[in-house]
Motif scaffolding. Structure first.
Motif, mmCIF file in Angstrom:
data_model
loop_
_atom_site.group_PDB
_atom_site.id
_atom_site.type_symbol
_atom_site.label_atom_id
_atom_site.label_comp_id
_atom_site.label_asym_id
_atom_site.label_seq_id
_atom_site.Cartn_x
_atom_site.Cartn_y
_atom_site.Cartn_z
ATOM 1 N N ILE A 33 40.844 30.971 45.790
ATOM 2 C CA ILE A 33 41.490 31.680 44.674
ATOM 3 C C ILE A 33 41.132 33.157 44.792
ATOM 4 N N VAL A 34 42.138 33.986 44.737
ATOM 5 C CA VAL A 34 41.941 35.433 44.673
ATOM 6 C C VAL A 34 42.062 35.805 43.199
ATOM 7 N N ALA A 35 40.918 36.157 42.615
ATOM 8 C CA ALA A 35 40.888 36.386 41.168
ATOM 9 C C ALA A 35 40.832 37.872 40.865
ATOM 10 N N ASN A 36 41.561 38.281 39.863
ATOM 11 C CA ASN A 36 41.461 39.679 39.440
ATOM 12 C C ASN A 36 41.551 39.816 37.935
ATOM 13 N N ASP A 37 40.964 40.912 37.465
ATOM 14 C CA ASP A 37 40.922 41.218 36.040
ATOM 15 C C ASP A 37 42.147 42.067 35.710
ATOM 16 N N VAL A 38 43.003 41.530 34.870
ATOM 17 C CA VAL A 38 44.232 42.258 34.523
ATOM 18 C C VAL A 38 44.224 42.714 33.068
ATOM 19 N N SER A 39 43.018 42.835 32.464
ATOM 20 C CA SER A 39 42.995 43.269 31.064
ATOM 21 C C SER A 39 43.561 44.685 30.942
ATOM 22 N N ILE A 40 44.045 44.992 29.763
ATOM 23 C CA ILE A 40 44.604 46.315 29.474
ATOM 24 C C ILE A 40 43.541 47.353 29.841
ATOM 25 N N GLY A 41 43.935 48.400 30.525
ATOM 26 C CA GLY A 41 42.962 49.424 30.896
ATOM 27 C C GLY A 41 42.556 49.323 32.348
ATOM 28 N N THR A 42 42.710 48.132 32.969
ATOM 29 C CA THR A 42 42.398 48.039 34.394
ATOM 30 C C THR A 42 43.545 48.631 35.217
ATOM 31 N N GLY A 43 44.748 48.638 34.652
ATOM 32 C CA GLY A 43 45.907 49.189 35.352
ATOM 33 C C GLY A 43 46.347 48.366 36.547
ATOM 34 N N VAL A 44 45.866 47.123 36.640
ATOM 35 C CA VAL A 44 46.223 46.288 37.796
ATOM 36 C C VAL A 44 47.691 45.885 37.735
ATOM 37 N N MET A 45 48.121 45.426 36.546
ATOM 38 C CA MET A 45 49.511 44.996 36.378
ATOM 39 C C MET A 45 50.428 46.199 36.589
ATOM 40 N N GLY A 46 51.181 46.185 37.663
ATOM 41 C CA GLY A 46 52.106 47.286 37.942
ATOM 42 C C GLY A 46 51.470 48.427 38.703
ATOM 43 N N GLY A 47 50.140 48.454 38.772
ATOM 44 C CA GLY A 47 49.449 49.553 39.443
ATOM 45 C C GLY A 47 49.355 49.358 40.944
ATOM 46 N N ASP A 48 48.697 50.315 41.621
ATOM 47 C CA ASP A 48 48.642 50.281 43.081
ATOM 48 C C ASP A 48 47.292 49.841 43.620
ATOM 49 N N SER A 49 46.301 49.639 42.739
ATOM 50 C CA SER A 49 45.004 49.185 43.251
ATOM 51 C C SER A 49 44.591 47.892 42.560
ATOM 52 N N ASN A 50 43.570 47.264 43.139
ATOM 53 C CA ASN A 50 43.179 45.939 42.675
ATOM 54 C C ASN A 50 41.702 45.707 43.000
ATOM 55 N N THR A 51 40.987 45.064 42.093
ATOM 56 C CA THR A 51 39.604 44.647 42.355
ATOM 57 C C THR A 51 39.615 43.128 42.327
ATOM 58 N N VAL A 52 39.299 42.514 43.467
ATOM 59 C CA VAL A 52 39.438 41.063 43.537
ATOM 60 C C VAL A 52 38.121 40.376 43.880
ATOM 61 N N HIS A 53 38.050 39.114 43.486
ATOM 62 C CA HIS A 53 36.937 38.235 43.818
ATOM 63 C C HIS A 53 37.536 37.063 44.581
ATOM 64 N N LEU A 54 36.976 36.752 45.742
ATOM 65 C CA LEU A 54 37.430 35.587 46.501
ATOM 66 C C LEU A 54 36.563 34.404 46.122
ATOM 67 N N VAL A 55 37.177 33.389 45.533
ATOM 68 C CA VAL A 55 36.436 32.228 45.045
ATOM 69 C C VAL A 55 36.855 31.005 45.853
ATOM 70 N N SER A 56 35.875 30.418 46.551
ATOM 71 C CA SER A 56 36.162 29.239 47.375
ATOM 72 C C SER A 56 34.969 28.304 47.307
ATOM 73 N N ALA A 57 35.057 27.181 48.043
ATOM 74 C CA ALA A 57 33.947 26.225 48.065
ATOM 75 C C ALA A 57 32.685 26.891 48.599
ATOM 76 N N SER A 58 32.848 27.930 49.437
ATOM 77 C CA SER A 58 31.651 28.563 50.007
ATOM 78 C C SER A 58 31.074 29.661 49.122
ATOM 79 N N GLY A 59 31.645 29.892 47.948
ATOM 80 C CA GLY A 59 31.044 30.843 47.036
ATOM 81 C C GLY A 59 31.993 31.914 46.540
ATOM 82 N N VAL A 60 31.417 32.976 46.008
ATOM 83 C CA VAL A 60 32.207 34.070 45.424
ATOM 84 C C VAL A 60 31.912 35.349 46.187
ATOM 85 N N GLU A 61 32.953 36.048 46.549
ATOM 86 C CA GLU A 61 32.782 37.324 47.242
ATOM 87 C C GLU A 61 33.584 38.378 46.485
#
Ligand code: C5P
Length: 221
Positions: free
Chosen positions: A168-196
Motif C-alpha cells: 500500500i502506498v499511503a499518503n496524507d491528503v488532509s486539507i493543507g497538505t496540498g496533495v490532492m491536485g498538487g504536484d508533490s507527495n509524501t508517501v509511506h510504503l506499507v507491506s508485510a516487510s514493514g513501513v518505509e
C-alpha cells in the motif's frame, strides 16, 4: 529496441476519479487529479513496460507510449481492468467512488415544488480488492493506494490486509497538505516487510522510485 528494468512486462495502472451518474447531466465525483497515477504510467513506460492506463475523467494529457482506456464510472473501470488483464504488475491508484446512485434517472431530474429527489446510494465494486483476492489472473504484484486524513499508517496496514494486496502506498491528503491536485507527495510504503517513509518528492519522482522498487520486487519474487 526497448530497454529498461520492465521490458517484457505488462503494467496496468488505474488513475483519476470516477464519475457516478445521478441523471444524464449530473454526477458524483471527487477531487482526484490523476497526476500520481498518470506519472506512474509514464514512469513504467520509461522503464520499458507495456502499459495500460485505465483512467477516469481527468484534465491531463495522455502519457505517450501508453495504451489509454478512458472510463467514467467504477463499474466501467472494473470492466476495463478485467479486459486489460493479465499483467505482471497492477497499480490501483484511482480514487474510485465508494457509492453510486442506485436509482439514477434516464431523464434530467426536475425541481418539483420543493420536493427533493429521493436518491438511493449503493456500494460500488472494490476494484483492487476484487482483483487482489483472485486466485487466477491476479497480477503477481498488486499495489494499492490509501489516501487518508488521519492515522495514515494504521489505516494503511488495515487496508493492506483487507484488500489483499502486496503493497500500500499511503499518503496524507488532509486539507493543507496540498496533495490532492498538487504536484508533490509524501508517501509511506506499507507491506508485510514493514513501513518505509519517503521524503516529500514530486509526483514524478514518487512514480520513478516506485517503478524502480517494483522492478526489484518482481525480480525477488
Ligand atoms: O478503501 P479505499 O478507497 O481507501 O482504498 C483505496 C485503494 O483501493 C486504492 O488503491 C483504490 O484505487 C482502490 N479502490 C478500488 N475500488 C474501489 C475503492 C478503492 O480499486 N471501489
Amino acid at each position: 529496441a526497448p530497454s529498461g528494468p520492465l521490458v517484457g512486462k505488462h503494467v496496468l495502472v488505474t488513475s483519476g476519479p470516477t464519475h457516478e451518474p445521478i441523471d444524464p447531466v449530473r454526477y458524483i465525483a471527487n477531487r482526484s487529479s490523476g497526476k500520481q497515477g498518470h506519472a506512474i504510467a509514464r514512469a513504467a513506460a520509461a522503464a520499458g513496460a507495456r502499459v495500460t492506463l485505465v483512467s477516469g475523467p481527468v484534465d491531463l494529457p495522455d502519457p505517450t507510449g501508453v495504451t489509454m482506456v478512458r472510463v467514467e464510472s467504477a463499474r466501467e473501470m472494473l470492466d476495463a481492468v478485467e479486459k486489460a488483464l493479465p499483467a505482471e504488475i497492477g497499480i490501483f491508484a484511482a480514487a474510485v467512488a465508494d457509492w453510486r446512485v442506485a436509482n439514477a434517472g434516464d431523464q434530467k431530474l426536475k425541481k418539483n415544488a420543493g420536493a427533493l429527489p429521493d436518491l438511493k446510494l449503493t456500494e460500488n465494486p472494490d476494484i483492487l480488492a476484487t482483483i487482489a483476492h483472485r486466485n487466477e489472473g491476479r497480477p503477481p504484484l498488486t499495489i494499492g493506494f490509501a489516501a487518508e486524513t488521519e492515522n495514515v499508517i494504521e489505516h494503511a496496514k488495515q487496508k493492506l490486509a483487507k484488500k489483499g494486496c502486496d503493497l500500500i502506498v499511503a499518503n496524507d491528503v488532509s486539507i493543507g497538505t496540498g496533495v490532492m491536485g498538487g504536484d508533490s507527495n509524501t508517501v509511506h510504503l506499507v507491506s508485510a516487510s514493514g513501513v518505509e517513509t519517503w521524503p516529500t518528492l514530486s509526483k514524478t519522482e514518487v512514480a520513478q522510485r516506485l517503478v524502480e522498487r517494483l522492478g526489484q520486487m518482481l525480480k525477488g519474487a
